[in-house]
Design a protein around this motif. Structure first.
Motif, PDB file in Angstrom:
ATOM      1  N   THR A  61      -3.482   7.457  12.840  1.00  0.00           N
ATOM      2  CA  THR A  61      -4.721   6.749  12.510  1.00  0.00           C
ATOM      3  C   THR A  61      -5.907   7.559  13.019  1.00  0.00           C
ATOM      4  N   SER A  68       4.998  -1.293   8.082  1.00  0.00           N
ATOM      5  CA  SER A  68       6.177  -1.224   7.223  1.00  0.00           C
ATOM      6  C   SER A  68       6.960  -2.531   7.221  1.00  0.00           C
ATOM      7  N   THR A  87       0.825  -1.199   0.000  1.00  0.00           N
ATOM      8  CA  THR A  87       0.000   0.000   0.000  1.00  0.00           C
ATOM      9  C   THR A  87       0.862   1.253   0.000  1.00  0.00           C
ATOM     10  N   ASP A  88       0.247   2.378  -0.381  1.00  0.00           N
ATOM     11  CA  ASP A  88       0.979   3.650  -0.368  1.00  0.00           C
ATOM     12  C   ASP A  88       1.476   3.975   1.040  1.00  0.00           C
ATOM     13  N   THR A  89       0.664   3.643   2.053  1.00  0.00           N
ATOM     14  CA  THR A  89       1.071   3.922   3.428  1.00  0.00           C
ATOM     15  C   THR A  89       2.289   3.104   3.812  1.00  0.00           C
ATOM     16  N   VAL A 144       1.631  11.366   4.587  1.00  0.00           N
ATOM     17  CA  VAL A 144       0.747  10.560   5.426  1.00  0.00           C
ATOM     18  C   VAL A 144      -0.064  11.507   6.296  1.00  0.00           C
ATOM     19  N   GLU A 149      -2.106  -3.299   9.626  1.00  0.00           N
ATOM     20  CA  GLU A 149      -2.652  -1.982   9.949  1.00  0.00           C
ATOM     21  C   GLU A 149      -3.261  -2.074  11.346  1.00  0.00           C
ATOM     22  N   TRP A 209       6.080   4.481   4.970  1.00  0.00           N
ATOM     23  CA  TRP A 209       6.788   4.148   6.208  1.00  0.00           C
ATOM     24  C   TRP A 209       8.042   3.334   5.939  1.00  0.00           C
TER      25      TRP A 209
END
Length: 222
Positions: free
Chosen positions: A128, A80, A2-4, A177, A103, A8
């Motif tokens: 979050t 990550s 994922t982009d997240t 983020v 997550e 990280w």
């Protein structure tokens, strides 16, 4: 990925490894702040040996390792892969350490055992949406269990969901983020609204030196 997770992973490449020992000669230790050898330690969690404790955004695993060293069942979660690879390489064989790539809110929803304490050090609680994460934490905390988290205090006038930038190469735009910045009294209101009690907040001043940004520390009970 994922982009997240990519963001990280990029951040992880920029972070140094934890020192082999701290100023007291200890090989594991707990640190709530962005400064070495500063501030309170694991006593904020109030967990005896055998307690199950969750680190939301465990990074390279130094705090998780210290909890395992004092006899806790230490569970670390991070989105990550790079962070977790570093954590497993250094701490993965340590008894009591359990590491997961996930997550934060999703991991909590899947857990069925519960925790005696949940914490976040400049981690997932900062990054979050609290409307998603705080109810999930409250659901998995055992009665009397503690939630403790630390993050940078908000910049005056910049509250709520903010953009946080992770730099890349000189010719690349930074990665973005989201983080959630609130004044201490707003964190208190949010935690009470989501079923927590005994909420305490404080801003710990930076140690003597050129840097002046302190650390917001928030404590609550299920």
């Amino acid at each position: 990925m994922t982009d997240t997770a990519i963001a990280w992973d990029t951040y992880a490449r920029q972070r140094p490894e934890r020192r082999p020992v701290n100023s007291r000669g200890e090989t594991t230790w707990f640190n709530w702040t962005q400064y070495a050898d500063h501030g309170p330690g694991v006593e904020l969690l109030g967990v005896p040996a055998g307690s199950r404790v969750l680190d939301l955004g465990c990074g390279k695993g130094g705090n998780v390792a210290h909890l395992a060293a004092i006899g806790a069942r230490a569970v670390g979660v991070d989105i990550s892969p790079r962070q977790l690879t570093a954590a497993r390489e250094r701490w993965g064989q340590m008894p009591g350490v359990e590491l997961h790539q996930a997550e934060a809110a999703g991991f909590l929803r899947e857990d069925r055992e519960g925790f005696d304490a949940v914490y976040s050090v400049y981690g997932a609680v900062w990054f979050t949406d609290p409307a998603l994460l705080l109810p999930a934490i409250r659901e998995r905390l055992r009665p009397g269990g503690r939630l403790v988290f630390s993050q940078r205090p908000p910049v005056e006038g910049c509250y709520g969901c903010q953009a946080s930038y992770i730099p890349r190469g000189a010719d690349e735009d930074p990665l973005v983020v989201r983080r959630w910045d609130y004044e201490p009294h707003v964190w208190e209101q949010l935690l009470v609204a989501y079923g927590f009690g005994d909420v305490r907040t404080r801003v710990l001043a930076a140690p003597p030196g050129p840097r002046t940004v302190g650390t917001l520390i928030v404590q609550a009970r299920a």
